[in-house]
Design an enzyme around this catalytic site. Structure first.
Site, PDB file in Angstrom:
ATOM      1  N   ASN A  19       0.780  -3.035   4.192  1.00  0.00           N
ATOM      2  CA  ASN A  19       1.680  -3.946   3.032  1.00  0.00           C
ATOM      3  C   ASN A  19       1.655  -4.606   4.444  1.00  0.00           C
ATOM      4  OD1 ASN A  19       3.859  -5.022   3.022  1.00  0.00           O
ATOM      5  ND2 ASN A  19       5.591  -3.796   2.599  1.00  0.00           N
ATOM      6  N   TRP A  20       1.648  -5.832   4.464  1.00  0.00           N
ATOM      7  CA  TRP A  20       1.853  -6.962   5.508  1.00  0.00           C
ATOM      8  C   TRP A  20       3.408  -8.126   6.048  1.00  0.00           C
ATOM      9  CZ3 TRP A  20      -3.662 -10.459   5.600  1.00  0.00           C
ATOM     10  CH2 TRP A  20      -4.581  -9.736   6.989  1.00  0.00           C
ATOM     11  N   LYS A  21       4.508  -6.846   4.535  1.00  0.00           N
ATOM     12  CA  LYS A  21       5.702  -8.310   4.914  1.00  0.00           C
ATOM     13  C   LYS A  21       4.957  -9.808   4.983  1.00  0.00           C
ATOM     14  CE  LYS A  21       6.867  -3.608   6.052  1.00  0.00           C
ATOM     15  NZ  LYS A  21       8.111  -3.115   6.032  1.00  0.00           N
ATOM     16  N   HIS A 110       9.633  -2.669  -4.341  1.00  0.00           N
ATOM     17  CA  HIS A 110       9.713  -2.487  -2.390  1.00  0.00           C
ATOM     18  C   HIS A 110      11.342  -2.074  -1.935  1.00  0.00           C
ATOM     19  CE1 HIS A 110       9.267  -2.912   1.513  1.00  0.00           C
ATOM     20  NE2 HIS A 110       8.589  -1.679   1.506  1.00  0.00           N
ATOM     21  N   GLU A 112      12.655  -3.362   0.059  1.00  0.00           N
ATOM     22  CA  GLU A 112      13.087  -4.989   0.771  1.00  0.00           C
ATOM     23  C   GLU A 112      13.544  -6.292  -0.450  1.00  0.00           C
ATOM     24  OE1 GLU A 112      10.211  -5.453   3.382  1.00  0.00           O
ATOM     25  OE2 GLU A 112      10.737  -3.580   4.475  1.00  0.00           O
ATOM     26  N   GLU A 181       8.414   5.600  -0.413  1.00  0.00           N
ATOM     27  CA  GLU A 181       9.702   5.198   0.796  1.00  0.00           C
ATOM     28  C   GLU A 181      10.779   5.377   1.200  1.00  0.00           C
ATOM     29  OE1 GLU A 181       6.246   2.022   2.240  1.00  0.00           O
ATOM     30  OE2 GLU A 181       7.858   0.907   0.994  1.00  0.00           O
ATOM     31  N   GLY A 187      10.085   1.263   8.916  1.00  0.00           N
ATOM     32  CA  GLY A 187      10.277   0.351   9.771  1.00  0.00           C
ATOM     33  C   GLY A 187      11.205   0.162  10.496  1.00  0.00           C
ATOM     34  N   SER A 226       7.059   4.763   8.342  1.00  0.00           N
ATOM     35  CA  SER A 226       6.298   4.713   9.812  1.00  0.00           C
ATOM     36  C   SER A 226       5.025   5.344   9.688  1.00  0.00           C
ATOM     37  CB  SER A 226       7.298   5.135  10.518  1.00  0.00           C
ATOM     38  OG  SER A 226       8.367   3.895  10.331  1.00  0.00           O
ATOM     39  N   GLY A 247       3.379  -0.287   6.401  1.00  0.00           N
ATOM     40  CA  GLY A 247       3.411  -0.989   6.868  1.00  0.00           C
ATOM     41  C   GLY A 247       3.339  -1.661   8.403  1.00  0.00           C
ATOM     42  N   GLY A 248       4.348  -1.545   8.761  1.00  0.00           N
ATOM     43  CA  GLY A 248       3.966  -2.016  10.564  1.00  0.00           C
ATOM     44  C   GLY A 248       2.715  -1.860  11.521  1.00  0.00           C
TER      45      GLY A 248
HETATM   46  C1  PEP Z   1       7.136  -0.443   3.876  1.00  0.00           C
HETATM   47  O1  PEP Z   1       7.932  -1.082   4.375  1.00  0.00           O
HETATM   48  O2  PEP Z   1       6.230  -0.512   2.651  1.00  0.00           O
HETATM   49  C2  PEP Z   1       6.787   0.323   5.235  1.00  0.00           C
HETATM   50  C3  PEP Z   1       6.331   1.563   5.024  1.00  0.00           C
HETATM   51  O3  PEP Z   1       6.860   0.271   6.378  1.00  0.00           O
HETATM   52  P1  PEP Z   1       6.373   1.202   7.811  1.00  0.00           P
HETATM   53  O4  PEP Z   1       5.418   1.224   7.538  1.00  0.00           O
HETATM   54  O5  PEP Z   1       7.336  -0.263   8.942  1.00  0.00           O
HETATM   55  O6  PEP Z   1       7.727   2.112   7.821  1.00  0.00           O
END
Ligand code: PEP
Length: 265
Positions: A19-21, A110, A112, A181, A187, A226, A247-248
């Site tokens: 997920n590049w956001k 999601h 967010e 999640e 994040g 994470s 994500g990150g």
């Molecule tokens: C996400 O937002 O879907 C996610 C898993 O982010 P991160 O890996 O950065 O926690």
């Protein structure tokens, strides 16, 4: 048939979805795709059943990324869509637009979207309904906030989030992917322990099996929060964790490839 001879359904093929956001542009997507393909060795899901990989870039990046991934077996995913078929919804993206670009998956719900953009369970169910029966499979994200966890409401929250889709939408059986999640792990660098994540995944699995039987056993439940190369293997070894939403760590093709390859061990 005795319990000893009962044949259990095959485990689902893990899915690792980036997920590049709102990061990485179309021009950045091309070198990324080349690096990822080089590292993964173009293992098409059809040729290699070990795991599937998908990437969810921002909408304007889907086209260029899709072209850069052609023939790789790496799937395109969208980060969101609008529930209506078409119309006066400035700034929004429809299912048909995603289908046209060859998307295989779309994230819905999601945290967010829920927290920053105020999306409700009802709106998320409408998006799931739009995706039902289409070529784009929903990845439904569920998860509790830190406050909800501290109040010991984790299972109540995730079961409500999943239940609202299962109660209101038919035709998702065998297509929908679920992603657990925990909001406090997204994040933040904080990850749920594998045991803690497994406990929630087992509860989600039980719900899916109650509704869908064997299909529920085979529905992929991803973990997100994470996830990175150093913790992926342990998380993915849990019985009800069938992949990851990353994500990150997905912004770096090397780190994302390492995370995906953790499925092989
Ligand atoms: C996400 O937002 O879907 C996610 C898993 O982010 P991160 O890996 O950065 O926690």
């Amino acid at each position: 048939m005795s319990a000893a001879t009962r044949i259990s359904p095959p485990a689902p093929i893990p899915l690792i979805c980036a997920n590049w956001k709102m990061n990485l542009s179309a021009s950045e997507a091309e070198p990324y795709a080349a690096a990822l393909r080089a590292r993964l060795g173009d293992r098409s899901a059809d040729l290699n059943k070990a795991f599937e990989v998908a990437i969810a870039p921002a909408h304007p990046v889907l086209d260029r990324l899709g072209r850069a991934l052609e023939g790789s077996g790496i799937a395109l995913a969208a980060q969101n869509l609008h529930a209506e078929e078409s119309g006066a919804f400035t700034g929004e993206v429809s299912l048909r637009m995603l289908e046209d670009l060859g998307c295989h998956f779309a994230l819905i719900g999601h945290s967010e979207r829920r927290q920053i953009f105020g999306e409700t369970d009802a709106q998320i169910a409408e998006k799931a309904a739009r995706l039902a029966g289409s070529a784009v499979k929903p990845i439904l994200c569920v998860g509790e906030t830190l406050e909800e966890r501290e109040q010991k409401r984790t299972l109540e929250v995730v079961e409500r989030q999943l239940g609202s889709v299962l109660d209101q939408v038919d035709g998702l059986e065998g297509a929908m992917v679920v992603a657990y999640e925990p909001v406090w792990a997204i994040g933040t660098g904080r990850t749920a322990t594998p045991e803690l994540a497994q406990e929630v995944h087992a509860a989600l699995r039980a719900m899916l099996e109650t509704r869908w039987g064997t299909v529920g056993t085979q529905t992929r439940i991803l973990y997100g929060g994470s996830v990175k190369p150093s913790n992926a293997r342990e998380l993915l070894s849990q019985p009800d964790i069938n992949g990851a939403l990353v994500g990150g760590a997905s912004l770096d093709p090397e780190a994302f490839a390492e995370t995906a390859l953790a499925c092989l061990n």
